[in-house]
Design a protein around this motif. Sequence first.
Motif, PDB file in Angstrom:
ATOM      1  N   SER A  70     -14.601 -57.752  22.238  1.00  0.00           N
ATOM      2  CA  SER A  70     -14.221 -59.079  22.702  1.00  0.00           C
ATOM      3  C   SER A  70     -13.942 -59.086  24.200  1.00  0.00           C
ATOM      4  O   SER A  70     -13.618 -58.058  24.800  1.00  0.00           O
ATOM      5  N   SER A 128       0.470 -51.389  15.841  1.00  0.00           N
ATOM      6  CA  SER A 128      -0.066 -52.392  16.764  1.00  0.00           C
ATOM      7  C   SER A 128      -0.773 -51.719  17.941  1.00  0.00           C
ATOM      8  O   SER A 128      -1.856 -52.152  18.340  1.00  0.00           O
ATOM      9  N   ASN A 137      -4.747 -52.102  18.956  1.00  0.00           N
ATOM     10  CA  ASN A 137      -5.208 -52.741  20.197  1.00  0.00           C
ATOM     11  C   ASN A 137      -5.820 -51.744  21.182  1.00  0.00           C
ATOM     12  O   ASN A 137      -6.209 -52.123  22.291  1.00  0.00           O
ATOM     13  N   LEU A 147      -5.138 -59.516  27.410  1.00  0.00           N
ATOM     14  CA  LEU A 147      -5.209 -60.560  26.390  1.00  0.00           C
ATOM     15  C   LEU A 147      -6.618 -60.593  25.799  1.00  0.00           C
ATOM     16  O   LEU A 147      -7.598 -60.554  26.538  1.00  0.00           O
ATOM     17  N   GLU A 148      -6.708 -60.682  24.466  1.00  0.00           N
ATOM     18  CA  GLU A 148      -8.017 -60.674  23.811  1.00  0.00           C
ATOM     19  C   GLU A 148      -8.170 -61.775  22.774  1.00  0.00           C
ATOM     20  O   GLU A 148      -9.257 -61.965  22.239  1.00  0.00           O
ATOM     21  N   LYS A 149      -7.093 -62.501  22.474  1.00  0.00           N
ATOM     22  CA  LYS A 149      -7.200 -63.571  21.479  1.00  0.00           C
ATOM     23  C   LYS A 149      -8.116 -64.667  22.002  1.00  0.00           C
ATOM     24  O   LYS A 149      -8.127 -64.971  23.196  1.00  0.00           O
ATOM     25  N   ASP A 150      -8.866 -65.273  21.086  1.00  0.00           N
ATOM     26  CA  ASP A 150      -9.852 -66.282  21.468  1.00  0.00           C
ATOM     27  C   ASP A 150      -9.240 -67.413  22.282  1.00  0.00           C
ATOM     28  O   ASP A 150      -9.821 -67.858  23.278  1.00  0.00           O
ATOM     29  N   GLN A 151      -8.059 -67.889  21.869  1.00  0.00           N
ATOM     30  CA  GLN A 151      -7.462 -69.018  22.580  1.00  0.00           C
ATOM     31  C   GLN A 151      -7.049 -68.649  23.996  1.00  0.00           C
ATOM     32  O   GLN A 151      -7.141 -69.470  24.923  1.00  0.00           O
ATOM     33  N   ASP A 152      -6.621 -67.382  24.201  1.00  0.00           N
ATOM     34  CA  ASP A 152      -6.261 -66.929  25.547  1.00  0.00           C
ATOM     35  C   ASP A 152      -7.495 -66.800  26.428  1.00  0.00           C
ATOM     36  O   ASP A 152      -7.495 -67.190  27.596  1.00  0.00           O
ATOM     37  N   GLU A 211      -6.786 -55.883   7.426  1.00  0.00           N
ATOM     38  CA  GLU A 211      -6.857 -57.288   7.019  1.00  0.00           C
ATOM     39  C   GLU A 211      -7.662 -57.455   5.744  1.00  0.00           C
ATOM     40  O   GLU A 211      -7.349 -58.304   4.896  1.00  0.00           O
ATOM     41  N   ARG A 259      -8.088 -52.456  12.305  1.00  0.00           N
ATOM     42  CA  ARG A 259      -7.478 -53.765  12.052  1.00  0.00           C
ATOM     43  C   ARG A 259      -8.268 -54.512  10.979  1.00  0.00           C
ATOM     44  O   ARG A 259      -7.693 -55.138  10.095  1.00  0.00           O
TER      45      ARG A 259
END
Length: 292
Positions: A232, A44, A48, A246-251, A23, A19
């Motif tokens: 993470s 995807s 992940n 879930l691994e996104k910072d906000q989650d 990016e 990833r």
Amino acid sequence: MSASVNPTVRRRRLGAELRRLREQKGMTAEQVAERLIVSQSKISRLENGRRSISPRDVRDLCDVYEVTDAKLRNSLMEMAKESKQRGWWNDFGDIPYSVYIGLEMEAYSIRSYESSFVPGLLQTREYAEASVLGTQPDTTMEAMRQRVEVRLKRQDRLSGEDQLSSFWSVIDEAVLAREVGGPAVMAGQMRKLLEVSERANVNIQVVPFQYGAHPGMTGTFSLLEFPESADSTVVYFEGVTSDLYLEKDQDVRRYTGLYDHLRAAAFGVAESRSLINTYAEAYENAIQGPDR
């Protein structure tokens, strides 16, 4: 190749690196999929870590991202080979939450909330058998035994050579009150909770019925943290047919805050032990009868 290689974690780290390369190249997953004539969902899943990554996948992606560093390409290819290794849990047949087990084996800290069951890492054999048979009435006895053996082997993380630094469990009082397997099974399970809670790396808190509505009523979840900074924190939800990660910072921030609220709603560790002991005595009295 080291026997300690964790294929789940290898896939996760490799996916994160792929990833990063995408990016860095300024490409979207859709653009990469078009170049390779594959579905966007495949890209995807590769990124992940939920799908096995072949050395050919790595080679093709490195070509798209114009990775010319031979050392980096070889390192990624080696990670792809290691990600195909079998974990010890694969020897027990088709375990639906095998991805979670791989993460659990690598985590150094786990925080869990349970509203209906004693957490798997804290279950007795008898409780585990009763819970599998009760929640999966169509399972075979052999499948039940396999799942129970996996569950018990996972418990090595609490006291084995490679034990968790911290396992913090918040449970609803309903977990203590629900008679899984009957009074004898529950009495043994309560005693195990009391025994395990004496370990330095284990903390158990109970949210009492009297608290009323609380954040955990929306569902159970676990937070897994890892020793490597590249990995993470993961929020895990177990489902009937599929699991969610879930691994996104906000989650992660949201569920970390939710967990803090649950700990605040629960009895303290000492008071929770007292409540568990009360249930243990009640189940033991139920076994012996009123005229003991």
